[in-house]
Enzyme design. Structure first.
Site, mmCIF file in Angstrom:
data_model
loop_
_atom_site.group_PDB
_atom_site.id
_atom_site.type_symbol
_atom_site.label_atom_id
_atom_site.label_comp_id
_atom_site.label_asym_id
_atom_site.label_seq_id
_atom_site.Cartn_x
_atom_site.Cartn_y
_atom_site.Cartn_z
ATOM 1 N N THR A 142 0.423 26.254 51.195
ATOM 2 C CA THR A 142 1.091 25.121 50.533
ATOM 3 C C THR A 142 1.330 25.504 49.071
ATOM 4 O O THR A 142 2.313 26.170 48.772
ATOM 5 C CB THR A 142 0.255 23.830 50.654
ATOM 6 N N LYS A 174 -5.962 29.522 53.812
ATOM 7 C CA LYS A 174 -5.125 28.927 52.791
ATOM 8 C C LYS A 174 -5.986 27.947 52.007
ATOM 9 O O LYS A 174 -6.948 27.371 52.516
ATOM 10 C CB LYS A 174 -3.901 28.231 53.395
ATOM 11 N N THR A 193 -7.617 21.492 49.814
ATOM 12 C CA THR A 193 -6.970 21.542 51.119
ATOM 13 C C THR A 193 -7.189 22.954 51.650
ATOM 14 O O THR A 193 -6.446 23.845 51.321
ATOM 15 C CB THR A 193 -5.496 21.237 50.914
ATOM 16 N N GLU A 207 -5.309 26.295 41.896
ATOM 17 C CA GLU A 207 -4.045 25.894 41.276
ATOM 18 C C GLU A 207 -4.094 26.079 39.761
ATOM 19 O O GLU A 207 -4.919 25.488 39.074
ATOM 20 C CB GLU A 207 -3.732 24.443 41.631
ATOM 21 N N ASN A 264 -0.175 19.459 39.981
ATOM 22 C CA ASN A 264 -0.591 18.255 40.709
ATOM 23 C C ASN A 264 0.118 17.003 40.244
ATOM 24 O O ASN A 264 0.143 15.993 40.955
ATOM 25 C CB ASN A 264 -2.113 18.096 40.609
#
Length: 409
Positions: A159, A185, A196, A282, A404
């Protein structure tokens, strides 16, 4: 703690999730994302032994419910189908029906029974799957055991990840070469209990599902459950292992003379994938490892290690290359573990900053130079027992907020 000093485990840099005998993969662009691959499958030539762990979220997504049901039927799996872009979470009865339909379509595509198919999804929460695209995509899946097929699969499950995550190791049991490999992932919402995050691991070891679950639970607790990116846990987290048995070793159980060899190889594979997830947090620029020794138990050591690596103040200090050990003390101070506040040592890299809870003079310039590296290690000694634990995470940057703030855009 497992004594592994005499166990030989070889990393295969070019190995992939299809290196273990009996496995094939595929990944395609079904149209759930604009251009990137978004649907993948792992399939085994035979019904495989399997084991899984799942998110502890109260809002477990329909794919998890369907996967649990599949495994409970016979404790065997032959395929797992995964889509990205849409988590199929908080989608009510329709979401559950869609997960069942994914399972049924995959079973039909490969001519296997429905209960031999696991389902996984990742992406935006609260949106229904585009089932017309899913069904067309499943019909496009043509698994092979090539490096290219493995990369197609690894790409399809991503993602916000910036890079693919894979690991492959080999060891020897009963004179037979055993391969263990995986793809994962995960980039944000990483704070497993299991984030996630999804991880799919294959092995050709001959092991029954019950024994595989024992080994998996043991190593998950000290690998995937010891990473954190942002303190958030997702609705879809899953780690799934399939074992084809095609290495033809004597059946592995905890009583097997070389059980520890298998557990160590599995642990090594899990840890490699877990660290890759933490490194690719991230917006992250640095991988952070925290080692805690001298705790009253390994559980306490893991609690404190994860508390430190998960602290936003620690994470921002590391991003800014600021050797502010007070933030580490702050994180230790509000953990649930037992601590003697008068006898704690802290080092960042090889630079000691606290001894017996008293500050030590150190070079700010050398500390900053060390913290400028892409990998940072923090060591803490509690001096109250023999417990040891490690956790992994990343720094917290401006880019995390940017990513985000516009995730659904």
């Amino acid at each position: 703690m497992l004594d592994t000093k005499d166990i030989q485990v070889l990393k295969l840099e070019e190995g992939t999730i299809v290196t273990p005998k009996g496995f094939k993969t595929a990944g395609v662009h079904a149209g759930l994302r604009y251009t990137k691959r978004d649907l993948g499958v792992v399939i085994c030539d035979v019904p495989a032994s399997c084991a899984a762990v799942y998110t502890l979220s109260h809002f477990q997504a329909p794919p998890i419910k369907v996967t649990k049901e599949s495994i409970a039927t016979e404790n065997k799996l032959q395929a797992v189908v995964i889509n990205s872009a849409c988590a199929n979470a908080c989608t009510g009865q329709q979401g559950l029906l869609d997960a069942y339909e994914m399972r049924a379509e995959t079973a039909a595509q490969f001519g296997i029974e429905e209960h031999l198919v696991a389902v996984a999804s990742t992406g935006v929460i609260g949106e229904l799957l585009q089932m017309d695209k899913i069904k067309n995509g499943i019909k496009m899946l043509q698994p092979t055991a090539t490096k290219e097929a493995a990369e197609d699969f690894q790409t399809a499950i991503l993602t916000t990840d910036l890079v693919m995550k894979k690991a492959c190791y080999q060891t020897t049991i009963n004179g037979k070469t055993i391969s263990i490999a995986g793809a994962a992932k995960g980039s944000g919402m990483i704070h497993p209990n299991m984030a996630t995050m999804l991880a799919f691991v294959t092995t050709d070891a001959n092991i029954d599902s019950a024994s595989l679950q024992i080994a998996m639970k043991e190593v998950t607790d000290v690998t995937f459950n010891q990473i954190t990116v942002d303190g958030e846990t997702s609705t879809n987290d899953m780690v799934l292992v399939m074992a084809s048995g095609m290495a033809e070793n004597e059946p592995l159980t905890p009583q097997h003379a070389e059980w520890k060899v298998f557990v160590h190889a599995l642990h090594t594979t899990f840890e490699d994938l877990a660290k890759q997830i933490a490194r690719d947090g991230e917006g992250a620029t640095k991988l952070v490892e925290v080692n805690v020794t001298g705790a009253v138990s390994e559980v306490d050591a893991r609690i404190i290690a994860k508390k430190i690596v998960g602290s936003n103040l620690v994470k921002t200090a590391i991003y800014g290359s600021d050797a502010n050990w007070g933030r580490i003390i702050g994180a230790i101070g509000h953990s649930t573990a037992t601590v003697n506040p008068d006898n704690v040592d802290i080092s960042i890299g090889s630079i000691q900053m606290l001894k017996a809870s008293q500050p030590i003079a150190f070079s700010e310039e050398l500390a900053k130079a060390y913290l400028d590296n892409s990998e940072v290690v923090i060591n803490v000694d509690l001096h109250i027992g023999d417990g040891f634990g490690t956790a992994w995470g990343c720094d917290l940057t401006y880019d995390y907020v940017k990513i985000n703030a516009s995730y659904r855009s």
